[in-house]
Structures are given as structure tokens and as C-alpha cells.
Design a protein around this motif. Structure first.
Motif, PDB file in Angstrom:
ATOM      1  N   THR A  44       0.877  -1.168   0.000  1.00  0.00           N
ATOM      2  CA  THR A  44       0.000   0.000   0.000  1.00  0.00           C
ATOM      3  C   THR A  44       0.915   1.219   0.000  1.00  0.00           C
ATOM      4  O   THR A  44       2.075   1.135   0.410  1.00  0.00           O
ATOM      5  N   SER A  45       0.421   2.358  -0.441  1.00  0.00           N
ATOM      6  CA  SER A  45       1.318   3.495  -0.679  1.00  0.00           C
ATOM      7  C   SER A  45       1.345   4.546   0.426  1.00  0.00           C
ATOM      8  O   SER A  45       2.038   5.545   0.280  1.00  0.00           O
ATOM      9  N   PHE A  46       0.654   4.352   1.541  1.00  0.00           N
ATOM     10  CA  PHE A  46       0.610   5.401   2.564  1.00  0.00           C
ATOM     11  C   PHE A  46       1.993   5.813   3.041  1.00  0.00           C
ATOM     12  O   PHE A  46       2.250   6.984   3.306  1.00  0.00           O
ATOM     13  N   SER A  47       2.919   4.856   3.160  1.00  0.00           N
ATOM     14  CA  SER A  47       4.235   5.153   3.730  1.00  0.00           C
ATOM     15  C   SER A  47       5.077   6.027   2.806  1.00  0.00           C
ATOM     16  O   SER A  47       5.888   6.825   3.280  1.00  0.00           O
ATOM     17  N   VAL A  48       4.893   5.899   1.512  1.00  0.00           N
ATOM     18  CA  VAL A  48       5.675   6.693   0.554  1.00  0.00           C
ATOM     19  C   VAL A  48       5.421   8.178   0.799  1.00  0.00           C
ATOM     20  O   VAL A  48       6.342   8.989   0.801  1.00  0.00           O
ATOM     21  N   GLY A  49       4.165   8.535   1.037  1.00  0.00           N
ATOM     22  CA  GLY A  49       3.829   9.921   1.322  1.00  0.00           C
ATOM     23  C   GLY A  49       4.430  10.428   2.622  1.00  0.00           C
ATOM     24  O   GLY A  49       4.608  11.629   2.804  1.00  0.00           O
ATOM     25  N   LEU A  50       4.744   9.515   3.533  1.00  0.00           N
ATOM     26  CA  LEU A  50       5.366   9.881   4.803  1.00  0.00           C
ATOM     27  C   LEU A  50       6.890   9.874   4.723  1.00  0.00           C
ATOM     28  O   LEU A  50       7.565  10.222   5.683  1.00  0.00           O
ATOM     29  N   GLY A  51       7.439   9.425   3.591  1.00  0.00           N
ATOM     30  CA  GLY A  51       8.883   9.479   3.390  1.00  0.00           C
ATOM     31  C   GLY A  51       9.636   8.208   3.688  1.00  0.00           C
ATOM     32  O   GLY A  51      10.859   8.224   3.795  1.00  0.00           O
ATOM     33  N   VAL A 110      21.511   4.719   3.868  1.00  0.00           N
ATOM     34  CA  VAL A 110      20.727   4.111   4.938  1.00  0.00           C
ATOM     35  C   VAL A 110      19.517   3.405   4.338  1.00  0.00           C
ATOM     36  O   VAL A 110      18.757   3.993   3.576  1.00  0.00           O
ATOM     37  N   VAL A 111      19.365   2.130   4.678  1.00  0.00           N
ATOM     38  CA  VAL A 111      18.228   1.341   4.191  1.00  0.00           C
ATOM     39  C   VAL A 111      17.235   1.045   5.307  1.00  0.00           C
ATOM     40  O   VAL A 111      16.100   0.673   5.044  1.00  0.00           O
ATOM     41  N   ARG A 112      17.655   1.189   6.560  1.00  0.00           N
ATOM     42  CA  ARG A 112      16.759   0.970   7.698  1.00  0.00           C
ATOM     43  C   ARG A 112      17.117   1.969   8.787  1.00  0.00           C
ATOM     44  O   ARG A 112      18.286   2.123   9.128  1.00  0.00           O
ATOM     45  N   LEU A 113      16.088   2.638   9.314  1.00  0.00           N
ATOM     46  CA  LEU A 113      16.273   3.593  10.399  1.00  0.00           C
ATOM     47  C   LEU A 113      15.239   3.291  11.470  1.00  0.00           C
ATOM     48  O   LEU A 113      14.042   3.470  11.253  1.00  0.00           O
ATOM     49  N   ASN A 114      15.693   2.800  12.611  1.00  0.00           N
ATOM     50  CA  ASN A 114      14.815   2.574  13.753  1.00  0.00           C
ATOM     51  C   ASN A 114      14.922   3.795  14.659  1.00  0.00           C
ATOM     52  O   ASN A 114      16.023   4.256  14.958  1.00  0.00           O
ATOM     53  N   ILE A 115      13.767   4.296  15.075  1.00  0.00           N
ATOM     54  CA  ILE A 115      13.729   5.512  15.875  1.00  0.00           C
ATOM     55  C   ILE A 115      13.107   5.177  17.222  1.00  0.00           C
ATOM     56  O   ILE A 115      11.996   4.650  17.287  1.00  0.00           O
ATOM     57  N   ASP A 132      13.374  15.307   5.503  1.00  0.00           N
ATOM     58  CA  ASP A 132      14.043  16.416   4.804  1.00  0.00           C
ATOM     59  C   ASP A 132      15.547  16.196   4.779  1.00  0.00           C
ATOM     60  O   ASP A 132      16.204  16.431   3.758  1.00  0.00           O
ATOM     61  N   ARG A 133      16.103  15.746   5.886  1.00  0.00           N
ATOM     62  CA  ARG A 133      17.549  15.521   5.972  1.00  0.00           C
ATOM     63  C   ARG A 133      17.979  14.396   5.023  1.00  0.00           C
ATOM     64  O   ARG A 133      19.074  14.424   4.483  1.00  0.00           O
ATOM     65  N   PHE A 134      17.096  13.417   4.811  1.00  0.00           N
ATOM     66  CA  PHE A 134      17.405  12.312   3.907  1.00  0.00           C
ATOM     67  C   PHE A 134      17.200  12.713   2.448  1.00  0.00           C
ATOM     68  O   PHE A 134      17.523  11.950   1.548  1.00  0.00           O
ATOM     69  N   ASN A 135      16.658  13.882   2.211  1.00  0.00           N
ATOM     70  CA  ASN A 135      16.569  14.474   0.875  1.00  0.00           C
ATOM     71  C   ASN A 135      15.981  13.530  -0.170  1.00  0.00           C
ATOM     72  O   ASN A 135      16.532  13.351  -1.250  1.00  0.00           O
ATOM     73  N   GLY A 136      14.858  12.893   0.165  1.00  0.00           N
ATOM     74  CA  GLY A 136      14.178  12.028  -0.792  1.00  0.00           C
ATOM     75  C   GLY A 136      14.634  10.586  -0.803  1.00  0.00           C
ATOM     76  O   GLY A 136      14.029   9.755  -1.459  1.00  0.00           O
ATOM     77  N   SER A 137      15.709  10.271  -0.110  1.00  0.00           N
ATOM     78  CA  SER A 137      16.168   8.886  -0.027  1.00  0.00           C
ATOM     79  C   SER A 137      15.348   8.190   1.054  1.00  0.00           C
ATOM     80  O   SER A 137      15.437   8.540   2.231  1.00  0.00           O
ATOM     81  N   ARG A 138      14.528   7.227   0.648  1.00  0.00           N
ATOM     82  CA  ARG A 138      13.649   6.558   1.603  1.00  0.00           C
ATOM     83  C   ARG A 138      14.326   5.346   2.227  1.00  0.00           C
ATOM     84  O   ARG A 138      15.321   4.843   1.725  1.00  0.00           O
ATOM     85  N   PHE A 139      13.750   4.890   3.315  1.00  0.00           N
ATOM     86  CA  PHE A 139      14.313   3.810   4.104  1.00  0.00           C
ATOM     87  C   PHE A 139      13.166   3.067   4.765  1.00  0.00           C
ATOM     88  O   PHE A 139      12.059   3.590   4.883  1.00  0.00           O
ATOM     89  N   ALA A 140      13.412   1.850   5.187  1.00  0.00           N
ATOM     90  CA  ALA A 140      12.458   1.132   6.031  1.00  0.00           C
ATOM     91  C   ALA A 140      12.629   1.668   7.450  1.00  0.00           C
ATOM     92  O   ALA A 140      13.741   2.025   7.853  1.00  0.00           O
ATOM     93  N   THR A 141      11.534   1.735   8.194  1.00  0.00           N
ATOM     94  CA  THR A 141      11.644   2.305   9.534  1.00  0.00           C
ATOM     95  C   THR A 141      10.684   1.656  10.510  1.00  0.00           C
ATOM     96  O   THR A 141       9.649   1.124  10.124  1.00  0.00           O
TER      97      THR A 141
END
Length: 164
Positions: A44-51, A110-115, A132-141
Motif C-alpha cells: 500500500t502506498s501510505f508510507s511513501v507519502g510519509l517518506g 541508509v536502508v533501515r532507520l529505527n527511531i 528532509d535531511r534524507f533528501n528524498g532517499s527513503r528507508f524502512a523504519t
């Protein structure tokens, strides 16, 4: 080190790169010159909109850097910006970038970022500072609310996996 070519994988060779302080460190590179490719997996695409992506399929990788959680501490390990999650998040990102740079990598690797955070609602208000800091580079989180972190004044910690 075991040569994966014996099991049908690509042969590896040792390479040496200098650290930020000039001392060398070795790592393995794919001798076939295969570049890492990220394939976003988003049923599903919800996460893409969240970055971020729900998963990343990584192919052709050469190096993997597993980072301990980076938080808002100075060069001596002293916590900075008590009570200010936005400033702590910025400092945690600075510290993550420093670790990545030491391995000659960047946030784009970075391919995975746990917060981990003690203040979920505040973190979500500032989540765009991360994307914003990742400048469009997405990751699993994964974002986790926790009762406390390593120090009483710490509010956020970032744990990353990077590959190139």
C-alpha cells in the motif's frame, strides 16, 4: 573470511579505504562490479507519502554498516539539548552522519532507520526533519515509544543500517 563463490555467490576481494583520521580499514567488494539496487516494497502506498518504505529489497550490495543508536550527545558523550526534542533529533542526525562518513557512507546509503523516542507525539510533529535531511532517499523504519533512553535527558535515538 569465507569466499561465497564456493557456494555460487560472487567472489569477494579485500579493499582498503582510509578512515577520516587517515588510518586504513578493509572491506569486501563485489569483484563483478555489481552496484547496489534498492527496490521499494510497498503493498500500500501510505508510507511513501510519509517518506519511508514498508520494506526495501537490496540486491548487489557490497558493504553493510550496522550502527548503534545515535543520540544527542557531544564529542565527550555528554547529552545536549535537554527537553528539546527537535534539537536532539538534529544532533542525533548529525551524529549518525558522522558515523556514516567515517565509513565513507552517507544518509543516502541508509536502508533501515529505527527511531526510539520517549515522546512519540512530539517526534511525529518533527518527523519531516528526518525525511528532509534524507533528501528524498527513503528507508524502512520502525518508530518505538520507550519509557527512557540511555540517559535521563535523552528523548530520541536513531539506529541505522546502511549498505552500498
Amino acid at each position: 573470511m569465507t569466499d561465497p563463490s564456493a557456494a555460487g555467490g560472487a567472489a569477494l576481494t579485500a579493499s582498503v579505504l582510509p578512515r577520516a583520521d587517515g588510518t586504513p580499514f578493509a572491506f569486501d567488494t563485489n569483484t563483478q562490479g555489481v552496484a547496489m539496487e534498492r527496490i521499494a516494497i510497498n503493498p500500500t502506498s501510505f508510507s511513501v507519502g510519509l517518506g519511508f518504505d514498508q520494506a526495501l529489497l537490496i540486491t548487489g550490495r557490497r558493504r553493510e554498516l550496522i550502527c548503534s543508536a545515535q543520540d544527542s550527545v557531544d564529542e565527550t558523550g555528554t547529552p545536549v539539548h535537554p527537553g528539546d526534542l527537535a534539537a536532539q533529533l538534529a544532533k542525533s542526525l548529525d551524529n549518525l552522519e558522522a558515523v556514516l562518513a567515517e565509513a565513507q557512507m552517507a544518509l543516502s546509503d541508509v536502508v533501515r532507520l529505527n527511531i526510539f523516542t520517549t515522546e512519540l507525539s512530539t517526534l511525529f510533529r518533527h518527523f519531516s526533519a528526518i525525511t528532509d535531511r534524507f533528501n528524498g532517499s527513503r528507508f524502512a523504519t520502525t518508530v518505538l515509544g520507550v519509557p527512557s533512553l540511555a540517559g535521563p535527558d535523552l528523548m530520541v535515538a536513531l539506529e541505522a543500517t546502511a549498505m552500498d
